[in-house]
Write a protein that holds these residues in place. Sequence first.
Motif, short mmCIF file in Angstrom:
data_model
loop_
_atom_site.label_atom_id
_atom_site.label_comp_id
_atom_site.label_asym_id
_atom_site.label_seq_id
_atom_site.Cartn_x
_atom_site.Cartn_y
_atom_site.Cartn_z
N ASP A 63 0.74 -0.98 0.14
CA ASP A 63 -0.05 -0.16 -0.02
C ASP A 63 0.74 1.13 -0.02
O ASP A 63 0.42 2.16 0.08
CB ASP A 63 -1.00 -0.02 1.23
N ARG A 64 2.03 0.92 -0.09
CA ARG A 64 2.95 2.32 -0.23
C ARG A 64 3.17 2.96 -1.56
O ARG A 64 3.60 3.93 -1.79
CB ARG A 64 4.42 1.89 0.31
N PHE A 65 2.75 1.93 -2.46
CA PHE A 65 2.56 2.08 -3.84
C PHE A 65 1.31 2.44 -4.18
O PHE A 65 0.30 1.90 -4.19
CB PHE A 65 3.22 1.16 -4.69
N SER A 66 1.52 3.80 -5.14
CA SER A 66 -0.12 4.10 -5.63
C SER A 66 0.21 4.97 -6.90
O SER A 66 1.39 5.06 -7.37
CB SER A 66 -0.84 5.15 -4.71
N ALA A 67 -0.77 4.94 -7.97
CA ALA A 67 -0.61 5.56 -9.11
C ALA A 67 -1.89 6.36 -9.45
O ALA A 67 -2.85 5.70 -9.37
CB ALA A 67 -0.16 4.68 -10.42
N GLU A 68 -1.68 7.32 -10.26
CA GLU A 68 -2.81 8.20 -10.74
C GLU A 68 -2.48 8.39 -12.22
O GLU A 68 -1.57 8.35 -12.81
CB GLU A 68 -2.98 9.34 -9.90
N ARG A 69 -3.78 8.64 -13.11
CA ARG A 69 -3.60 8.99 -14.41
C ARG A 69 -4.54 9.99 -14.57
O ARG A 69 -5.71 9.87 -14.20
CB ARG A 69 -3.73 7.84 -15.21
N THR A 70 -4.26 11.05 -15.40
CA THR A 70 -4.96 12.46 -15.76
C THR A 70 -5.59 12.00 -16.89
O THR A 70 -4.88 12.10 -17.76
CB THR A 70 -4.22 13.71 -15.60
N GLY A 71 -6.90 11.66 -16.97
CA GLY A 71 -7.41 11.32 -18.19
C GLY A 71 -6.92 10.22 -19.32
O GLY A 71 -6.40 9.37 -18.38
N GLU A 72 -6.40 10.85 -20.14
CA GLU A 72 -5.54 9.63 -21.19
C GLU A 72 -4.01 10.40 -21.37
O GLU A 72 -3.68 9.78 -22.36
CB GLU A 72 -6.39 9.44 -22.47
N SER A 73 -3.47 11.01 -20.35
CA SER A 73 -2.37 11.56 -20.60
C SER A 73 -1.43 11.15 -19.27
O SER A 73 -1.21 9.99 -19.05
CB SER A 73 -2.63 13.02 -20.77
N VAL A 74 -0.71 12.26 -18.65
CA VAL A 74 0.25 11.96 -17.85
C VAL A 74 -0.08 11.07 -16.54
O VAL A 74 -1.31 11.15 -16.08
CB VAL A 74 0.69 13.25 -17.28
N SER A 75 0.82 10.06 -16.23
CA SER A 75 0.54 9.42 -15.02
C SER A 75 1.80 9.54 -13.84
O SER A 75 2.75 9.98 -14.33
CB SER A 75 0.55 7.80 -15.45
N THR A 76 1.41 9.37 -12.91
CA THR A 76 2.45 9.62 -11.82
C THR A 76 2.44 8.26 -11.05
O THR A 76 1.33 7.87 -10.27
CB THR A 76 2.25 10.94 -10.88
N LEU A 77 3.62 7.84 -10.54
CA LEU A 77 3.76 6.46 -9.75
C LEU A 77 4.39 7.40 -8.42
O LEU A 77 5.23 7.89 -8.27
CB LEU A 77 4.63 5.48 -10.18
N THR A 78 3.51 7.02 -7.33
CA THR A 78 3.95 7.53 -6.25
C THR A 78 4.48 6.29 -5.13
O THR A 78 3.70 5.39 -4.93
CB THR A 78 2.94 8.19 -5.11
N ILE A 79 5.57 6.47 -4.52
CA ILE A 79 5.93 5.44 -3.55
C ILE A 79 6.33 6.00 -1.94
O ILE A 79 7.14 7.23 -1.96
CB ILE A 79 7.49 4.77 -3.99
#
Lengths: 116, 108
Positions: A63-79
């Motif tokens: 659960d330390r890992f998460s990711a988001e994506r804005t629409g159909e563009s940029v994604s961020t992976l957070t640790i």
Amino acid sequence: GAGVSQSPSNKVTEKGKDVELRCDPISGHTALYWYRQRLGQGLEFLIYFQGNSAPDKSGLPSDRFSAERTGESVSTLTIQRTQQEDSAVYLCASSLISAGYQETQYFGPGTRLLVL
Amino acid sequence: LAKTTQPISMDSYEGQEVNITCSHNNIATNDYITWYQQFPSQGPRFIIQGYKTKVTNEVASLFIPADRKSSTLSLPRVSLSDTAVYYCLPGGANNLFFGTGTRLTVIP
């Protein structure tokens, strides 16, 4: 045309700190993937986004890992609260939306993460 | 659970043909088979994809027997620049498990 880009290319952080990795997919690609590759090992699937569907998070190791994506563009992976075992290359790929067979994945150069 | 196996490593001399076989006993009817190549410090890149029989492009050939439980990537007349890791990826849209791949070393 431009390929998949990732930033930063290298990241050194201290154990316990949070890090955010960014992926810019190829324009028009509705599917986006994150993988982890430890030194000398194969690719480990983390998370998969396709269009407006709920992401497939089955590969996230904790659960330390998460990711988001804005629409159909940029994604961020957070640790969050990084650990030394998180040290690896984090690869992002994108593809056209699947038509039922396996679409070609186009990979970025990766972000090399080192947790001290 | 589907399991894909391929040799961990292979060595070949320059100019020889190299065949890398991947076993995928539990492949589903709709699954395709895709091969990727990865150079050091780079992300994997697509080489070839097929469903059955034989597929050939400017880089490689892919042989798939009738039962589709295995596939063989064939690289003709390899050069030093073909030294890389090769991944077999059988599956449909959601097969995202690359495995450890085959490390090919081309020797002068």
